[in-house]
Scaffold this active site. Structure first.
Site, PDB file in Angstrom:
ATOM      1  N   ASP A   7       0.884  -1.221  -0.205  1.00 29.54           N
ATOM      2  CA  ASP A   7      -0.028   0.106   0.489  1.00 29.54           C
ATOM      3  C   ASP A   7       0.761   1.306  -0.085  1.00 29.54           C
ATOM      4  O   ASP A   7       2.228   0.976  -0.128  1.00 29.54           O
ATOM      5  CB  ASP A   7      -1.170  -0.493   1.012  1.00 29.54           C
ATOM      6  CG  ASP A   7      -2.459   0.539   0.851  1.00 29.54           C
ATOM      7  OD1 ASP A   7      -2.104   1.933  -0.299  1.00 29.54           O
ATOM      8  OD2 ASP A   7      -3.254   0.460   1.654  1.00 29.54           O
TER       9      ASP A   7
HETATM   10  C1  NOJ Z   1      -3.822   4.094  -0.088  1.00 26.64           C
HETATM   11  C2  NOJ Z   1      -4.651   3.279  -0.007  1.00 26.64           C
HETATM   12  O1  NOJ Z   1      -5.007   2.172   1.182  1.00 26.64           O
HETATM   13  C3  NOJ Z   1      -5.219   2.096  -1.576  1.00 26.64           C
HETATM   14  O2  NOJ Z   1      -6.261   1.189  -0.790  1.00 26.64           O
HETATM   15  C4  NOJ Z   1      -5.100   2.556  -2.486  1.00 26.64           C
HETATM   16  O3  NOJ Z   1      -5.001   1.815  -3.437  1.00 26.64           O
HETATM   17  C5  NOJ Z   1      -4.085   3.678  -2.312  1.00 26.64           C
HETATM   18  N1  NOJ Z   1      -3.198   4.503  -1.141  1.00 26.64           N
HETATM   19  C6  NOJ Z   1      -2.883   4.653  -3.884  1.00 26.64           C
HETATM   20  O4  NOJ Z   1      -4.699   5.703  -3.936  1.00 26.64           O
END
Ligand code: NOJ
Length: 743
Positions: free
Chosen positions: A285
């Site tokens: 993430d």
């Molecule tokens: C953080 C989020 O937790 C995730 O779900 C997302 O895909 C990414 N950022 C990218 O935006």
């Protein structure tokens, strides 16, 4: 001359043989061949994902200078957060200037629509309609792929039992069975006929794992959970996504029992890649690799990169840990080239499957983008699923549906005229705000000669009561009042946890004021999570929970209000009476001292100041018609493991409107070691019935429906009595009986 012609023919023939041999190579052979040509630096580049320049969906780590130059140097494998044919093309052109011309992969959070915004995922889950959910993802993929996007960071398949958690809006609610079906539907929807098709985007099951169980519902918080709960409740939707062929997984920000998911080898390597045989790749993430320093798991990004790659995390989203440290880690013999090759191979495989090596610009067709975005059939589908997502919580004296011959309706509340708010969190700014239909506009379309009055009454969080008098005044002038109340859309979503999930501000005060007019009142509640609204629930005669319904919100709400669509949605998550009950979920254990009812507090597992039951239970939702369940029958009352039992019952529409019912099938294993929940959803059918019509519904019970994980995490069954419950909600069981498993 003759010689030269011959040699030309020979060269042509030779290169055509080579080319044919190349194109006939399988993807694994192509990946191997390419890996052999790559330097270590180029390999590490493939594992590196940067944010583009469109928007940031997380904290920017450090400035990396000109990203296009980094791409040209082969230092980037993927970019997130850039959309549109023109825009993505600029980045892909840079990749085509790198030594090996390896195409970039463009990732984007296409969560509930792209150009046309669909209802938030939790709302769609309330439809319990897999075909509609798949279609919504299909359309989102078609539009996104036409805008140069290759890869969506969806579906989020995290089970959530805590409505304080802001990201509850992004998933399918609390149930592993329903969540697994929805995970499958969404993966099929996004990936369509398979990667390589021009209307398919690669899906990503996230967040691996247990992210939804953050302690206290506070986003990014730690998760402390037994492995049995992990396997029973939190892993099934991920397994379903893997079985459905999802291309990628994203790990999560949280630690699980002390080990950050990003460095969790048990999760990523042992379960996902080994046990489940997942062949796609895992992306971290946003910055989660670097955040392991804050977790206190590693001391710096060097150690973070080492821990992550050795645990099975293939791509680094935005932490720079891989790009800055992997070469040294290889030199220091902390990470083997084999591990890097395996990660790179997984990523290259997906690029081949998407057809990007044959044509890196195949998703860059401006004409197609224009044709596909916001197509009328997409708008129609958005309205269809929006109607299917609206939950009728209460309808005393059949106040709804409204008559089309009313003289006047008062529309009151801070969300009556809202437009962009209808999109909810995680919506993209690709579509046109003018395309969004507010409740007011939807009612204007549908109301015919009925006069519409409007007063805002109050704001969402502001505590001013200055607008109350005006609201009361127009209520007094109307035949019926419709109130649109709720959260702001940015009160749910990432990093949007709330400790207080009551209807915010003075909105419930306004509802009281308007109710004092004595007029019939319908309240529409808009939010990304279950809210607490006890006074409203107890006093207002009709309530619809409309979540965030997307572009077609207003039309869908008007259809339901007028009965052009008969609501059939059911809650995919429990609504608590107050925050003190959280976590609250229907599939809990019985305990040694279960309360027999909500007043039974005499040395029972209960609160002395609050009933145990929720305000609205999982699976609950009304219709304008009524349904009768009868005549439960079993093909037999005991089964061996290798056998099945067929159960059936009759479902009749006993009201005066055509309508759909979601008939739910729950089981309880009465005695088992370890113990089992009081109820578990094992099946459901959404059935359309005309007034007076009866249909026979059938479910088949097989070994898998009776199986569970023992304390060794083996999937087993145990002989004994099982209770079967059929009903309209988890707390509205209409038919029940027992049967026996005998081996
Ligand atoms: C953080 C989020 O937790 C995730 O779900 C997302 O895909 C990414 N950022 C990218 O935006």
């Amino acid at each position: 001359m003759t010689i030269s012609i011959k040699s030309t023919i020979f060269i042509c023939l030779f290169s055509s043989i080579i080319n044919t041999a190349y194109t006939q190579q399988s993807i694994p052979q192509k990946v191997d061949a390419l890996l052999k040509k790559m330097t270590l630096a180029e390999k590490i580049g493939q594992l590196n994902q940067y944010n583009g320049d469109w928007e940031a969906t997380g904290p920017i780590t450090t400035d990396v200078g000109n990203k296009l130059d980094a791409i040209k140097r082969g230092e980037v494998g993927s970019i997130l957060n850039i959309v549109g044919v023109q825009h993505t093309k600029v980045f892909q052109e840079a990749a085509m200037q790198s030594r090996l011309k390896i195409p970039l992969l463009f990732g984007q959070d296409v969560i509930h629509g792209y150009g046309v915004t669909f209802p938030i995922p939790l709302a769609e889950a309330a439809s319990w309609d897999m075909a509609a959910i798949e279609k919504s993802a299909r359309i989102a993929a078609t539009e996104a792929a036409s805008g140069g996007v290759h890869w969506t960071f969806a579906p989020m398949v995290d089970i959530a039992r805590d409505p304080r958690w802001g990201r509850v809006m992004e998933g399918a609610g609390e149930d592993p069975y329903l969540g697994s079906l929805i995970a499958t539907a969404r993966v099929h929807g996004f990936q369509g006929m398979g990667l390589g098709n021009l209307d398919a985007v690669m899906a990503c099951a996230k967040h691996f794992t247990a992210y939804g169980a953050a302690i206290g519902g506070r986003d990014y918080n730690s998760v402390d959970m037994s492995l049995r709960t992990l396997w029973e409740i939190y892993l099934p939707p991920f397994k379903a996504a893997a079985d459905a062929g999802v291309g990628t997984f994203m790990n999560s920000f949280n630690d699980l029992n002390g080990i950050p998911a990003t460095a969790n080898r048990y999760l990523q390597h042992d379960i996902l890649k080994e046990k489940w045989g997942f062949k796609g790749f895992v992306v971290s993430d946003w910055g989660s690799m670097g955040e392991m320093i804050n977790h206190g798991y590693v001391k710096d990004n060097y150690e973070a990169a080492e821990a992550a790659i050795n645990a099975g995390n293939d791509m680094d989203m935005e932490s720079r840990s891989y790009i800055n440290n992997l070469a040294k880690l290889v030199a220091d013999k902390k990470v083997s080239v084999k591990v890097i090759d395996e990660a790179v191979g997984r990523i290259l495989t997906k690029k081949y499957e998407l057809g990007l090596f044959s044509d890196p610009y195949r998703f860059s067709d401006a004409d197609r983008e224009k044709r596909v975005l916001n197509a009328p059939e997409h708008v129609e589908a958005a309205k269809d699923i929006a109607s299917k997502s609206i939950v009728l919580l209460k309808n005393e004296h059949q106040l709804l549906p409204l008559s089309k011959t009313l003289n006047s309706i008062a529309l009151i509340g801070p969300l009556v005229k809202s437009k962009k708010e209808m999109k909810g969190f995680w919506a993209l700014n690709v579509g046109d705000e003018k395309e969004i239909v507010s409740l007011f506009e939807g009612m204007q379309q549908a109301a015919g000669k009925t006069k519409l009055l409007y007063a805002k009454g109050c704001d969402i969080t502001d505590t001013s009561r200055a607008g109350f008098a005006e609201a009361y005044k127009i209520a007094m002038q109307a035949d019926v009042v419709i109130m649109a109340m709720g959260e702001r859309p940015d009160m749910t979503g990432e990093a949007k946890s709330r400790s207080d999930i009551h209807l915010p501000g003075v909105q419930e005060e306004l509802i009281k004021e308007v109710m004092a007019s004595g007029k019939p009142v319908v309240v529409l509640l808009m939010a990304g999570r279950p809210m607490v609204f006890n006074w409203t629930a107890d006093h207002v005669p009709a309530i619809l929970y409309t979540w965030w319904l997307g572009n077609q919100a207003g039309n869908a709400m008007a259809d339901v209000l007028y009965g052009d669509y008969n609501p059939a949605a059911k809650l995919p998550i429990t609504f608590p009476r107050t925050e003190g009950q959280i976590p609250i979920y229907y599939n809990h254990f019985n305990t040694g001292r279960p309360a027999r009812n909500d007043n039974d507090v005499n040395y029972t597992s209960a609160y002395i100041d609050l009933p145990n039951s929720p305000k609205y239970a999982f699976g609950y939702g009304l219709s304008y018609t009524t349904f009768k369940y009868s005549n439960l029958r079993f093909s037999k009352k005991s089964m061996l493991k290798k056998e099945t039992i067929t159960i059936s019952f009759d479902l009749q529409n006993t009201g005066k409107y055509p309508g759909e019912e979601v008939a739910q099938f729950y089981l309880r294993d009465m005695v088992s070691q370890p113990i089992r929940p009081v109820k578990e959803l094992k099946g459901f059918q959404k059935v359309m019935l005309q007034p007076g019509e009866t249909k026979t519904i059938t479910f088949i019970i097989d070994k898998e429906k009776l199986a569970f994980y023992n304390d060794q995490l083996e999937r087993i069954t145990q002989p004994g009595e099982f209770r079967l419950m059929i009903g309209s909600a988890s707390d509205d069981i209409r038919l029940q009986d027992s049967f026996e498993l005998t081996d």
